[in-house]
Scaffold this motif. Structure first.
Motif, PDB file in Angstrom:
ATOM      1  N   ALA A 218      34.978  42.285  54.020  1.00 31.61           N
ATOM      2  CA  ALA A 218      36.168  41.593  53.507  1.00 31.61           C
ATOM      3  C   ALA A 218      36.084  41.391  51.992  1.00 31.61           C
ATOM      4  CB  ALA A 218      36.332  40.248  54.210  1.00 31.61           C
ATOM      5  N   ILE A 219      34.906  41.045  51.486  1.00 30.97           N
ATOM      6  CA  ILE A 219      34.737  40.866  50.040  1.00 30.97           C
ATOM      7  C   ILE A 219      34.901  42.198  49.315  1.00 30.97           C
ATOM      8  CG2 ILE A 219      33.027  40.334  48.260  1.00 30.97           C
ATOM      9  CD1 ILE A 219      32.055  38.084  50.149  1.00 30.97           C
TER      10      ILE A 219
ATOM     11  N   ASP B 158      36.656  44.723  50.363  1.00 28.32           N
ATOM     12  CA  ASP B 158      38.080  45.029  50.453  1.00 28.32           C
ATOM     13  C   ASP B 158      38.869  44.291  49.373  1.00 28.32           C
ATOM     14  OD1 ASP B 158      40.595  45.954  51.816  1.00 28.32           O
ATOM     15  OD2 ASP B 158      40.802  43.781  52.087  1.00 28.32           O
ATOM     16  N   SER B 159      38.546  43.021  49.152  1.00 27.23           N
ATOM     17  CA  SER B 159      39.284  42.242  48.152  1.00 27.23           C
ATOM     18  C   SER B 159      39.100  42.810  46.750  1.00 27.23           C
ATOM     19  CB  SER B 159      38.869  40.769  48.193  1.00 27.23           C
ATOM     20  OG  SER B 159      37.608  40.585  47.600  1.00 27.23           O
ATOM     21  N   ALA B 160      37.985  43.465  46.496  1.00 22.18           N
ATOM     22  CA  ALA B 160      37.718  44.019  45.168  1.00 22.18           C
ATOM     23  C   ALA B 160      38.503  45.289  44.888  1.00 22.18           C
ATOM     24  CB  ALA B 160      36.228  44.304  45.000  1.00 22.18           C
TER      25      ALA B 160
ATOM     26  N   ARG C  97      41.487  46.206  46.194  1.00 23.10           N
ATOM     27  CA  ARG C  97      42.933  46.119  46.407  1.00 23.10           C
ATOM     28  C   ARG C  97      43.701  46.418  45.123  1.00 23.10           C
ATOM     29  NH1 ARG C  97      44.204  41.238  50.480  1.00 23.10           N
ATOM     30  NH2 ARG C  97      42.617  41.780  51.999  1.00 23.10           N
TER      31      ARG C  97
ATOM     32  N   GLU D  39      45.662  44.669  43.360  1.00 24.55           N
ATOM     33  CA  GLU D  39      45.683  43.656  42.301  1.00 24.55           C
ATOM     34  C   GLU D  39      44.329  43.500  41.610  1.00 24.55           C
ATOM     35  OE1 GLU D  39      44.864  41.383  46.155  1.00 24.55           O
ATOM     36  OE2 GLU D  39      46.232  42.969  45.565  1.00 24.55           O
ATOM     37  N   ARG D  40      43.334  44.237  42.029  1.00 28.79           N
ATOM     38  CA  ARG D  40      42.009  44.133  41.419  1.00 28.79           C
ATOM     39  C   ARG D  40      41.621  45.462  40.773  1.00 28.79           C
ATOM     40  NH1 ARG D  40      39.650  39.679  44.267  1.00 28.79           N
ATOM     41  NH2 ARG D  40      41.151  38.035  43.951  1.00 28.79           N
TER      42      ARG D  40
ATOM     43  N   HIS E 183      38.658  43.272  36.079  1.00 30.45           N
ATOM     44  CA  HIS E 183      39.257  43.822  37.292  1.00 30.45           C
ATOM     45  C   HIS E 183      38.564  45.070  37.810  1.00 30.45           C
ATOM     46  CE1 HIS E 183      42.342  41.001  36.168  1.00 30.45           C
ATOM     47  NE2 HIS E 183      42.792  41.102  37.393  1.00 30.45           N
TER      48      HIS E 183
ATOM     49  N   ARG F  71      34.196  43.010  38.691  1.00 35.76           N
ATOM     50  CA  ARG F  71      34.514  42.689  40.093  1.00 35.76           C
ATOM     51  C   ARG F  71      33.596  43.466  41.035  1.00 35.76           C
ATOM     52  NH1 ARG F  71      35.547  38.936  43.505  1.00 35.76           N
ATOM     53  NH2 ARG F  71      36.782  39.632  45.251  1.00 35.76           N
TER      54      ARG F  71
END
Length: 102
Positions: free
Chosen positions: A44-45, A47-49, A51, A53-54, A81, A85
């Motif tokens: 999940a972490i 994945d958040s990186a 996306r 918006e990152r 970003h 990240r």
């Protein structure tokens, strides 16, 4: 000479798409003796990186400003970003997994 010049933009984009999925596969296949909950948190972490918006946002700003003198705020945006990240994600994953292999 860059791969975009050698292989063309379309192949470079496809290569990037293929590479972005490799960490997910590596975590899923190679993480041993770590609880499934921790593995899911790491995924999940990660994945958040990556996306839009990152990492993608940072890459877009980087490409849009290629070969230009940019302000410090734009340079910071790109690095926060993209590079920062991804480094942060690596650190989080080590902490989540409890530094088992260190």
């Amino acid at each position: 000479m860059g791969s975009v010049i050698v292989f063309g933009e379309e192949i470079a984009i496809l290569a990037g798409n293929a590479l972005i999925s490799q960490p997910f596969e590596s975590i899923a296949k190679n993480t041993k003796r770590v609880s499934p909950i921790k593995i899911l948190r790491a995924i999940a972490i990660l994945d958040s990186a990556v996306r839009s918006e990152r990492l993608v946002a940072g890459q877009i700003v980087d490409i849009a400003n290629e070969a230009r003198n940019v302000s410090l705020s734009i340079l910071e945006y790109i690095h926060v970003h993209k590079t920062a990240r991804l480094v942060e994600v690596g650190g989080f994953c080590v902490v989540i997994h409890g530094c088992r292999n260190m």
